[in-house]
Design an enzyme around this catalytic site. Structure first.
Site, PDB file in Angstrom:
ATOM      1  N   LYS A 176       1.691  -8.754  -3.971  1.00 51.76           N
ATOM      2  CA  LYS A 176       0.577  -8.950  -3.042  1.00 51.76           C
ATOM      3  C   LYS A 176       0.345  -7.685  -2.227  1.00 51.76           C
ATOM      4  CE  LYS A 176       0.297 -10.433   1.132  1.00 51.76           C
ATOM      5  NZ  LYS A 176      -0.790  -9.542   1.635  1.00 51.76           N
ATOM      6  N   GLY A 228       7.358  -4.840   6.032  1.00 54.70           N
ATOM      7  CA  GLY A 228       6.329  -4.972   7.059  1.00 54.70           C
ATOM      8  C   GLY A 228       6.958  -5.082   8.431  1.00 54.70           C
ATOM      9  N   ALA A 232       6.665 -10.420  11.355  1.00 57.87           N
ATOM     10  CA  ALA A 232       6.365 -11.103  10.094  1.00 57.87           C
ATOM     11  C   ALA A 232       7.639 -11.363   9.305  1.00 57.87           C
ATOM     12  CB  ALA A 232       5.383 -10.270   9.269  1.00 57.87           C
ATOM     13  N   GLU A 250      12.563  -5.382   4.560  1.00 54.82           N
ATOM     14  CA  GLU A 250      12.611  -4.018   5.103  1.00 54.82           C
ATOM     15  C   GLU A 250      11.568  -3.980   6.203  1.00 54.82           C
ATOM     16  OE1 GLU A 250      11.799  -0.710   6.385  1.00 54.82           O
ATOM     17  OE2 GLU A 250      10.592  -0.507   4.572  1.00 54.82           O
ATOM     18  N   CYS A 284       7.796   3.580   8.718  1.00 54.23           N
ATOM     19  CA  CYS A 284       8.888   2.845   9.357  1.00 54.23           C
ATOM     20  C   CYS A 284      10.090   3.744   9.625  1.00 54.23           C
ATOM     21  CB  CYS A 284       9.293   1.652   8.506  1.00 54.23           C
ATOM     22  SG  CYS A 284       9.781   2.088   6.822  1.00 54.23           S
TER      23      CYS A 284
END
Length: 483
Positions: A176, A228, A232, A250, A284
Protein backbone atom coordinates in the site's frame (compact mmCIF):
# COMPACT_ATOMS: atom_id res chain seq x y z
CA UNK A 1 0.75 14.41 -16.36
CA UNK A 2 1.12 10.75 -15.38
CA UNK A 3 -2.30 9.13 -15.17
CA UNK A 4 -3.12 5.55 -14.18
CA UNK A 5 -6.61 4.07 -14.27
CA UNK A 6 -6.04 0.60 -12.80
CA UNK A 7 -4.37 -1.40 -10.02
CA UNK A 8 -1.71 -4.06 -10.35
CA UNK A 9 -3.50 -7.07 -8.84
CA UNK A 10 -3.02 -10.75 -9.59
CA UNK A 11 -0.40 -10.06 -12.25
CA UNK A 12 -2.79 -7.88 -14.28
CA UNK A 13 -3.91 -4.27 -14.43
CA UNK A 14 -7.48 -4.31 -13.19
CA UNK A 15 -10.14 -1.62 -13.01
CA UNK A 16 -10.83 -0.07 -9.59
CA UNK A 17 -14.09 -0.70 -7.79
CA UNK A 18 -15.13 2.96 -8.04
CA UNK A 19 -14.02 6.27 -9.52
CA UNK A 20 -12.18 7.72 -6.51
CA UNK A 21 -8.66 8.89 -7.33
CA UNK A 22 -5.66 10.62 -5.77
CA UNK A 23 -4.56 13.80 -7.48
CA UNK A 24 -0.79 14.02 -7.07
CA UNK A 25 0.23 17.64 -6.55
CA UNK A 26 3.75 18.87 -7.19
CA UNK A 27 5.19 20.31 -3.97
CA UNK A 28 7.19 22.83 -6.00
CA UNK A 29 4.60 24.08 -8.50
CA UNK A 30 1.40 23.20 -6.59
CA UNK A 31 0.04 21.85 -9.87
CA UNK A 32 -1.51 18.43 -10.46
CA UNK A 33 1.16 16.21 -12.00
CA UNK A 34 -0.53 12.83 -11.80
CA UNK A 35 -3.63 10.87 -10.95
CA UNK A 36 -3.86 7.37 -9.51
CA UNK A 37 -6.99 5.43 -8.52
CA UNK A 38 -7.74 5.29 -4.81
CA UNK A 39 -8.25 1.78 -3.51
CA UNK A 40 -11.40 0.97 -1.57
CA UNK A 41 -12.12 -2.03 0.64
CA UNK A 42 -13.29 -4.05 -2.38
CA UNK A 43 -9.94 -3.44 -4.09
CA UNK A 44 -8.09 -4.55 -0.97
CA UNK A 45 -10.24 -7.67 -0.88
CA UNK A 46 -9.23 -8.42 -4.48
CA UNK A 47 -5.54 -7.79 -3.77
CA UNK A 48 -5.51 -9.97 -0.66
CA UNK A 49 -7.40 -12.73 -2.48
CA UNK A 50 -4.81 -12.66 -5.28
CA UNK A 51 -1.93 -12.76 -2.81
CA UNK A 52 -3.63 -15.51 -0.82
CA UNK A 53 -4.17 -17.64 -3.92
CA UNK A 54 -0.58 -17.06 -5.04
CA UNK A 55 0.68 -18.18 -1.65
CA UNK A 56 -1.66 -21.12 -1.08
CA UNK A 57 -1.70 -22.48 -4.64
CA UNK A 58 0.93 -20.72 -6.70
CA UNK A 59 4.53 -21.59 -7.52
CA UNK A 60 6.33 -18.83 -5.63
CA UNK A 61 6.44 -20.31 -2.08
CA UNK A 62 7.39 -23.67 -3.59
CA UNK A 63 10.08 -22.31 -5.91
CA UNK A 64 13.78 -22.92 -5.36
CA UNK A 65 15.94 -20.23 -3.78
CA UNK A 66 17.73 -19.87 -7.11
CA UNK A 67 14.46 -19.25 -8.95
CA UNK A 68 13.45 -16.56 -6.47
CA UNK A 69 16.88 -14.96 -6.56
CA UNK A 70 16.89 -14.92 -10.37
CA UNK A 71 13.50 -13.18 -10.43
CA UNK A 72 14.68 -10.61 -7.89
CA UNK A 73 17.80 -9.97 -9.97
CA UNK A 74 15.63 -9.37 -13.05
CA UNK A 75 13.52 -6.88 -11.10
CA UNK A 76 16.62 -5.06 -9.88
CA UNK A 77 17.92 -4.81 -13.43
CA UNK A 78 14.66 -3.37 -14.73
CA UNK A 79 14.53 -0.74 -11.97
CA UNK A 80 18.14 0.19 -12.71
CA UNK A 81 17.29 0.64 -16.37
CA UNK A 82 14.50 3.01 -15.31
CA UNK A 83 16.55 4.73 -12.58
CA UNK A 84 16.22 8.22 -14.03
CA UNK A 85 12.48 7.82 -14.65
CA UNK A 86 11.93 6.62 -11.09
CA UNK A 87 14.09 9.38 -9.62
CA UNK A 88 12.41 12.18 -11.54
CA UNK A 89 8.98 10.82 -10.71
CA UNK A 90 9.72 10.66 -6.99
CA UNK A 91 11.20 14.16 -7.00
CA UNK A 92 8.13 15.42 -8.85
CA UNK A 93 5.56 13.76 -6.61
CA UNK A 94 7.11 14.42 -3.17
CA UNK A 95 9.88 17.01 -3.60
CA UNK A 96 13.07 15.07 -2.95
CA UNK A 97 16.13 16.75 -4.53
CA UNK A 98 17.00 14.86 -7.69
CA UNK A 99 20.50 13.95 -6.55
CA UNK A 100 19.08 12.31 -3.43
CA UNK A 101 16.34 10.64 -5.47
CA UNK A 102 18.86 8.96 -7.72
CA UNK A 103 20.98 7.53 -4.93
CA UNK A 104 18.86 7.49 -1.77
CA UNK A 105 15.55 6.64 -3.37
CA UNK A 106 16.31 4.39 -6.36
CA UNK A 107 19.88 3.08 -6.32
CA UNK A 108 19.60 2.25 -2.62
CA UNK A 109 16.43 0.27 -3.40
CA UNK A 110 18.16 -1.86 -6.02
CA UNK A 111 21.13 -2.41 -3.71
CA UNK A 112 18.79 -3.78 -1.03
CA UNK A 113 17.12 -6.01 -3.61
CA UNK A 114 20.51 -7.25 -4.82
CA UNK A 115 21.59 -8.01 -1.26
CA UNK A 116 18.52 -10.15 -0.61
CA UNK A 117 18.85 -11.91 -3.94
CA UNK A 118 22.33 -12.95 -2.83
CA UNK A 119 21.16 -13.89 0.65
CA UNK A 120 18.40 -16.04 -0.87
CA UNK A 121 21.05 -18.15 -2.57
CA UNK A 122 23.24 -18.36 0.55
CA UNK A 123 20.63 -19.14 3.21
CA UNK A 124 20.30 -22.69 4.50
CA UNK A 125 16.54 -23.11 4.18
CA UNK A 126 16.53 -26.58 5.77
CA UNK A 127 18.98 -28.16 8.17
CA UNK A 128 19.09 -31.43 10.07
CA UNK A 129 19.92 -31.45 13.77
CA UNK A 130 20.64 -34.39 16.04
CA UNK A 131 17.87 -34.78 18.61
CA UNK A 132 17.59 -37.00 21.70
CA UNK A 133 15.28 -39.52 20.03
CA UNK A 134 16.11 -38.97 16.39
CA UNK A 135 17.01 -36.33 13.82
CA UNK A 136 15.06 -33.06 13.53
CA UNK A 137 14.69 -31.13 10.30
CA UNK A 138 14.43 -27.38 10.92
CA UNK A 139 12.76 -25.55 8.05
CA UNK A 140 12.66 -21.84 7.30
CA UNK A 141 9.20 -21.37 5.82
CA UNK A 142 7.62 -18.16 4.49
CA UNK A 143 5.35 -16.38 6.94
CA UNK A 144 2.56 -16.05 4.35
CA UNK A 145 0.74 -13.05 2.91
CA UNK A 146 2.33 -9.75 3.89
CA UNK A 147 0.70 -6.32 4.12
CA UNK A 148 3.44 -3.76 3.42
CA UNK A 149 2.47 -0.17 4.22
CA UNK A 150 4.99 2.46 3.16
CA UNK A 151 5.33 6.23 3.66
CA UNK A 152 5.63 9.03 1.14
CA UNK A 153 9.15 10.23 2.02
CA UNK A 154 11.23 7.38 0.52
CA UNK A 155 8.56 5.33 -1.25
CA UNK A 156 10.61 3.00 -3.45
CA UNK A 157 13.43 2.34 -0.98
CA UNK A 158 11.12 1.60 1.94
CA UNK A 159 8.99 -0.59 -0.32
CA UNK A 160 12.10 -2.60 -1.11
CA UNK A 161 13.05 -2.95 2.58
CA UNK A 162 9.83 -4.96 2.88
CA UNK A 163 9.42 -6.44 -0.58
CA UNK A 164 12.95 -7.82 -0.99
CA UNK A 165 13.08 -9.99 2.17
CA UNK A 166 9.46 -11.04 1.69
CA UNK A 167 10.24 -12.23 -1.84
CA UNK A 168 13.41 -13.93 -0.64
CA UNK A 169 11.42 -15.90 1.94
CA UNK A 170 8.74 -16.97 -0.56
CA UNK A 171 5.98 -14.70 0.74
CA UNK A 172 3.38 -12.88 -1.31
CA UNK A 173 2.69 -9.18 -0.74
CA UNK A 174 -0.01 -6.54 -0.79
CA UNK A 175 1.80 -3.21 -1.00
CA UNK A 176 0.00 0.00 0.00
CA UNK A 177 1.77 3.16 -1.19
CA UNK A 178 0.97 6.48 0.48
CA UNK A 179 -1.53 8.88 -1.14
CA UNK A 180 1.16 11.56 -1.60
CA UNK A 181 3.53 9.35 -3.60
CA UNK A 182 1.52 6.68 -5.44
CA UNK A 183 2.95 7.13 -8.95
CA UNK A 184 6.27 5.49 -8.13
CA UNK A 185 4.28 2.58 -6.69
CA UNK A 186 2.48 2.14 -9.99
CA UNK A 187 5.82 2.24 -11.81
CA UNK A 188 7.06 -0.49 -9.47
CA UNK A 189 4.07 -2.58 -10.56
CA UNK A 190 5.13 -2.15 -14.18
CA UNK A 191 8.66 -3.27 -13.30
CA UNK A 192 7.36 -6.33 -11.44
CA UNK A 193 5.20 -7.24 -14.42
CA UNK A 194 8.18 -6.90 -16.76
CA UNK A 195 10.33 -9.04 -14.45
CA UNK A 196 7.86 -11.91 -14.86
CA UNK A 197 7.04 -12.61 -11.22
CA UNK A 198 4.15 -15.06 -10.93
CA UNK A 199 0.65 -13.64 -10.78
CA UNK A 200 -0.41 -12.41 -7.34
CA UNK A 201 3.05 -12.46 -5.77
CA UNK A 202 3.00 -8.64 -5.53
CA UNK A 203 -0.19 -6.57 -5.59
CA UNK A 204 -0.22 -2.77 -5.29
CA UNK A 205 -3.16 -0.74 -3.97
CA UNK A 206 -2.64 2.96 -3.10
CA UNK A 207 -5.09 3.86 -0.35
CA UNK A 208 -5.81 6.25 2.48
CA UNK A 209 -5.35 5.53 6.19
CA UNK A 210 -8.84 4.10 6.77
CA UNK A 211 -8.47 1.55 3.96
CA UNK A 212 -4.93 0.87 5.19
CA UNK A 213 -6.39 -0.08 8.56
CA UNK A 214 -8.80 -2.40 6.78
CA UNK A 215 -5.79 -4.06 5.14
CA UNK A 216 -4.03 -4.44 8.51
CA UNK A 217 -7.03 -6.26 9.98
CA UNK A 218 -7.90 -8.30 6.89
CA UNK A 219 -8.28 -12.00 7.76
CA UNK A 220 -6.22 -13.00 4.72
CA UNK A 221 -3.10 -11.25 6.02
CA UNK A 222 -0.44 -13.13 8.00
CA UNK A 223 2.05 -10.34 8.68
CA UNK A 224 2.12 -6.54 8.63
CA UNK A 225 5.20 -4.43 7.95
CA UNK A 226 4.72 -0.70 8.48
CA UNK A 227 6.93 2.36 8.21
CA UNK A 228 5.54 5.69 9.38
CA UNK A 229 4.71 7.74 12.42
CA UNK A 230 4.89 6.42 15.97
CA UNK A 231 1.23 7.34 16.51
CA UNK A 232 0.13 5.23 13.54
CA UNK A 233 2.52 2.48 14.63
CA UNK A 234 0.85 2.27 18.02
CA UNK A 235 -2.52 1.82 16.36
CA UNK A 236 -1.22 -0.89 14.02
CA UNK A 237 0.54 -2.67 16.87
CA UNK A 238 -2.68 -2.79 18.87
CA UNK A 239 -4.65 -4.14 15.92
CA UNK A 240 -2.02 -6.79 15.22
CA UNK A 241 -1.94 -7.69 18.90
CA UNK A 242 -5.66 -8.33 18.91
CA UNK A 243 -5.23 -10.74 16.00
CA UNK A 244 -1.87 -12.22 17.11
CA UNK A 245 -0.55 -11.06 13.75
CA UNK A 246 3.17 -10.79 13.13
CA UNK A 247 4.26 -7.17 12.81
CA UNK A 248 7.35 -5.11 12.08
CA UNK A 249 7.27 -1.37 12.81
CA UNK A 250 9.85 1.20 11.71
CA UNK A 251 8.74 4.47 13.27
CA UNK A 252 9.97 7.93 14.16
CA UNK A 253 13.31 9.28 15.28
CA UNK A 254 14.95 12.28 16.87
CA UNK A 255 18.56 11.34 16.45
CA UNK A 256 21.64 13.10 17.74
CA UNK A 257 24.94 13.84 16.03
CA UNK A 258 27.54 14.09 18.80
CA UNK A 259 30.56 16.28 18.01
CA UNK A 260 33.36 15.29 20.38
CA UNK A 261 35.80 18.02 21.54
CA UNK A 262 38.52 16.91 19.11
CA UNK A 263 36.26 16.99 16.03
CA UNK A 264 37.62 18.46 12.80
CA UNK A 265 34.70 20.69 11.81
CA UNK A 266 35.88 21.19 8.24
CA UNK A 267 35.68 17.44 7.67
CA UNK A 268 32.68 16.56 9.82
CA UNK A 269 30.16 19.36 9.31
CA UNK A 270 29.43 18.81 5.60
CA UNK A 271 28.48 15.23 6.42
CA UNK A 272 26.54 16.21 9.54
CA UNK A 273 24.54 18.72 7.50
CA UNK A 274 23.85 16.17 4.76
CA UNK A 275 22.48 13.72 7.33
CA UNK A 276 20.49 16.36 9.21
CA UNK A 277 18.90 17.90 6.13
CA UNK A 278 18.65 14.84 3.88
CA UNK A 279 15.50 14.64 1.81
CA UNK A 280 14.58 18.17 2.96
CA UNK A 281 14.74 16.94 6.55
CA UNK A 282 11.98 14.44 5.79
CA UNK A 283 13.84 11.32 6.92
CA UNK A 284 13.28 9.22 10.02
CA UNK A 285 17.06 8.80 10.41
CA UNK A 286 17.82 12.53 10.06
CA UNK A 287 20.15 13.62 12.85
CA UNK A 288 18.66 16.99 13.69
CA UNK A 289 20.03 17.37 17.23
CA UNK A 290 23.62 18.60 16.93
CA UNK A 291 25.39 18.09 20.27
CA UNK A 292 28.37 20.44 20.53
CA UNK A 293 30.99 20.67 23.34
CA UNK A 294 30.37 23.78 25.42
CA UNK A 295 33.96 24.96 25.03
CA UNK A 296 33.59 24.95 21.22
CA UNK A 297 29.91 25.83 21.02
CA UNK A 298 30.24 29.24 19.36
CA UNK A 299 32.81 27.89 16.90
CA UNK A 300 30.45 25.03 15.96
CA UNK A 301 27.48 27.37 15.57
CA UNK A 302 29.37 29.83 13.39
CA UNK A 303 30.71 27.08 11.12
CA UNK A 304 27.34 25.33 10.94
CA UNK A 305 25.45 28.51 10.06
CA UNK A 306 28.04 29.37 7.44
CA UNK A 307 27.71 26.00 5.74
CA UNK A 308 23.91 25.64 6.04
CA UNK A 309 23.49 29.12 4.55
CA UNK A 310 25.22 27.79 1.42
CA UNK A 311 22.56 25.12 0.90
CA UNK A 312 20.70 25.82 -2.33
CA UNK A 313 16.92 25.91 -2.01
CA UNK A 314 15.17 25.30 -5.30
CA UNK A 315 13.31 23.13 -7.78
CA UNK A 316 13.74 19.49 -6.72
CA UNK A 317 14.64 18.62 -10.32
CA UNK A 318 17.49 21.14 -10.33
CA UNK A 319 20.91 19.50 -10.36
CA UNK A 320 22.32 22.02 -7.86
CA UNK A 321 19.38 21.91 -5.44
CA UNK A 322 20.14 20.79 -1.88
CA UNK A 323 16.78 21.61 -0.28
CA UNK A 324 13.49 21.13 -2.09
CA UNK A 325 9.93 21.75 -0.91
CA UNK A 326 8.12 19.83 1.79
CA UNK A 327 5.64 17.25 0.58
CA UNK A 328 2.43 19.21 1.24
CA UNK A 329 0.94 22.42 2.55
CA UNK A 330 -0.09 20.51 5.66
CA UNK A 331 3.47 19.38 6.27
CA UNK A 332 4.76 22.93 5.88
CA UNK A 333 2.18 24.17 8.39
CA UNK A 334 3.32 21.46 10.79
CA UNK A 335 6.97 22.48 10.45
CA UNK A 336 6.09 26.16 10.83
CA UNK A 337 4.32 25.25 14.06
CA UNK A 338 7.60 23.82 15.37
CA UNK A 339 9.47 26.95 14.26
CA UNK A 340 7.03 29.02 16.31
CA UNK A 341 7.38 26.68 19.30
CA UNK A 342 11.16 26.94 19.21
CA UNK A 343 11.04 30.72 19.27
CA UNK A 344 8.39 30.77 22.00
CA UNK A 345 10.37 28.42 24.25
CA UNK A 346 13.51 30.58 24.06
CA UNK A 347 15.68 29.07 21.34
CA UNK A 348 17.55 31.50 19.09
CA UNK A 349 17.05 31.45 15.34
CA UNK A 350 20.60 31.66 14.03
CA UNK A 351 19.53 31.04 10.44
CA UNK A 352 16.26 30.74 8.56
CA UNK A 353 13.09 30.32 10.57
CA UNK A 354 10.52 31.03 7.87
CA UNK A 355 9.69 30.75 4.20
CA UNK A 356 12.45 31.52 1.69
CA UNK A 357 12.15 34.67 -0.37
CA UNK A 358 11.48 34.37 -4.06
CA UNK A 359 9.26 31.29 -3.83
CA UNK A 360 5.71 32.40 -4.47
CA UNK A 361 4.67 28.84 -5.21
CA UNK A 362 5.69 25.60 -3.56
CA UNK A 363 5.74 24.40 0.03
CA UNK A 364 9.21 25.58 0.95
CA UNK A 365 10.75 26.22 4.37
CA UNK A 366 14.13 27.85 4.87
CA UNK A 367 16.94 25.64 6.16
CA UNK A 368 16.87 26.62 9.82
CA UNK A 369 19.42 26.48 12.63
CA UNK A 370 18.28 26.95 16.22
CA UNK A 371 20.89 27.69 18.89
CA UNK A 372 20.68 28.00 22.69
CA UNK A 373 18.53 24.90 22.62
CA UNK A 374 17.80 22.93 25.77
CA UNK A 375 17.08 19.27 25.19
CA UNK A 376 13.75 19.58 27.01
CA UNK A 377 12.39 21.97 24.37
CA UNK A 378 9.73 20.77 21.95
CA UNK A 379 12.05 21.19 18.95
CA UNK A 380 14.57 18.86 20.63
CA UNK A 381 12.08 16.21 21.67
CA UNK A 382 9.60 15.90 18.79
CA UNK A 383 10.20 14.79 15.22
CA UNK A 384 9.83 17.88 13.03
CA UNK A 385 10.31 16.26 9.60
CA UNK A 386 11.63 19.40 7.98
CA UNK A 387 14.96 21.19 7.38
CA UNK A 388 15.47 22.26 10.98
CA UNK A 389 18.61 21.69 13.07
CA UNK A 390 18.96 22.30 16.81
CA UNK A 391 22.42 22.87 18.32
CA UNK A 392 22.58 21.71 21.94
CA UNK A 393 25.60 22.34 24.20
CA UNK A 394 27.01 19.66 26.48
CA UNK A 395 29.61 19.55 29.26
CA UNK A 396 31.60 16.33 29.06
CA UNK A 397 31.17 13.06 27.17
CA UNK A 398 28.95 11.61 29.91
CA UNK A 399 26.67 14.64 29.53
CA UNK A 400 26.60 14.19 25.73
CA UNK A 401 25.56 10.55 26.09
CA UNK A 402 22.89 11.50 28.61
CA UNK A 403 21.44 14.11 26.25
CA UNK A 404 21.57 11.75 23.26
CA UNK A 405 19.63 9.16 25.29
CA UNK A 406 17.15 11.71 26.64
CA UNK A 407 14.58 10.96 23.97
CA UNK A 408 11.58 8.68 23.60
CA UNK A 409 13.09 7.64 20.26
CA UNK A 410 16.12 5.50 19.49
CA UNK A 411 16.50 5.07 15.75
CA UNK A 412 19.82 6.46 14.59
CA UNK A 413 22.73 8.70 15.57
CA UNK A 414 26.37 9.47 15.00
CA UNK A 415 29.57 10.62 16.67
CA UNK A 416 32.29 12.71 15.06
CA UNK A 417 35.84 12.55 16.37
CA UNK A 418 39.50 12.21 15.45
CA UNK A 419 39.58 9.05 17.58
CA UNK A 420 37.32 6.30 16.13
CA UNK A 421 37.91 4.12 19.21
CA UNK A 422 36.53 6.88 21.41
CA UNK A 423 33.62 7.14 18.99
CA UNK A 424 32.95 3.42 19.32
CA UNK A 425 32.89 3.80 23.10
CA UNK A 426 30.21 6.48 22.73
CA UNK A 427 28.26 4.29 20.28
CA UNK A 428 28.11 1.48 22.83
CA UNK A 429 26.45 3.82 25.33
CA UNK A 430 23.78 5.36 23.11
CA UNK A 431 20.50 3.45 23.02
CA UNK A 432 19.70 3.55 19.35
CA UNK A 433 19.30 0.90 16.68
CA UNK A 434 21.83 2.27 14.20
CA UNK A 435 24.86 4.39 15.08
CA UNK A 436 27.67 5.78 12.97
CA UNK A 437 31.24 6.83 13.70
CA UNK A 438 32.47 9.57 11.34
CA UNK A 439 30.03 8.49 8.63
CA UNK A 440 26.41 7.74 7.85
CA UNK A 441 25.11 4.58 6.23
CA UNK A 442 22.40 1.97 6.38
CA UNK A 443 24.37 -1.16 5.59
CA UNK A 444 22.39 -3.84 3.77
CA UNK A 445 24.22 -6.55 5.71
CA UNK A 446 23.25 -5.15 9.13
CA UNK A 447 19.89 -4.85 10.92
CA UNK A 448 18.08 -1.50 10.83
CA UNK A 449 15.40 -0.54 13.33
CA UNK A 450 14.78 1.26 16.55
CA UNK A 451 14.94 1.14 20.31
CA UNK A 452 12.11 2.56 22.43
CA UNK A 453 9.34 4.30 20.45
CA UNK A 454 11.23 4.03 17.18
CA UNK A 455 9.75 0.65 16.42
CA UNK A 456 9.59 -3.11 16.77
CA UNK A 457 11.74 -5.59 14.90
CA UNK A 458 14.42 -5.04 12.29
CA UNK A 459 14.80 -4.60 8.55
CA UNK A 460 17.90 -5.26 6.41
CA UNK A 461 20.51 -7.93 7.05
CA UNK A 462 19.71 -11.57 7.76
CA UNK A 463 17.59 -10.25 10.64
CA UNK A 464 15.33 -8.54 8.10
CA UNK A 465 14.85 -11.85 6.30
CA UNK A 466 14.04 -13.60 9.58
CA UNK A 467 11.07 -11.25 10.01
CA UNK A 468 9.38 -12.99 7.06
CA UNK A 469 10.16 -16.54 8.16
CA UNK A 470 8.36 -19.08 10.33
CA UNK A 471 10.50 -21.87 11.76
CA UNK A 472 9.12 -25.38 11.51
CA UNK A 473 10.66 -28.34 13.37
CA UNK A 474 10.02 -31.79 11.92
CA UNK A 475 11.00 -34.59 14.30
CA UNK A 476 11.90 -37.87 12.57
CA UNK A 477 12.30 -41.44 13.84
CA UNK A 478 15.61 -42.75 15.06
CA UNK A 479 17.79 -44.04 12.26
CA UNK A 480 16.22 -41.83 9.59
CA UNK A 481 18.57 -40.43 6.98
CA UNK A 482 17.95 -38.29 3.93
CA UNK A 483 17.50 -40.14 0.64
Amino acid sequence: MLTYDSFFIGGEWVAPSDTSAFDVISPSSEEIVGRVPEAQKADVDAAVAAARKAFDEGPWPRSTPEERADAMARLSGIINEKLEDFARTISTEMGSPIQFSRFGQVLAATMALDFYAGLTRETQWEETRAGLLGPTVVRRAPVGVVAAIVPWNVPLYVSMLKLAPALAAGCTVVLKPAPASPISGQMLGEAIEAAGLPAGVVNIVPADRAVGEYLVTHPGIDKVSFTGSTAAGRRIASLCGENLRRVTLELGGKSAAVLLPDVDLATALPQVINVGLMNNGQACVAQTRILAPRERYREVVDALVDQVSAQVVGDPLGEDTHIGPLVSATQRERVEGYLAAGKKEGATVALGGGRPKGFDRGWYVEPTVFTDVDNSMTIAQEEIFGPVLSVIPYGDVDDAVKIANDSRYGLSGSVWTEDPDAGLDVARRVRTGTFNVNTFMLENCAPFGGFKESGLGRELGPEGLAAYIEYQSVNLPSGWSAK
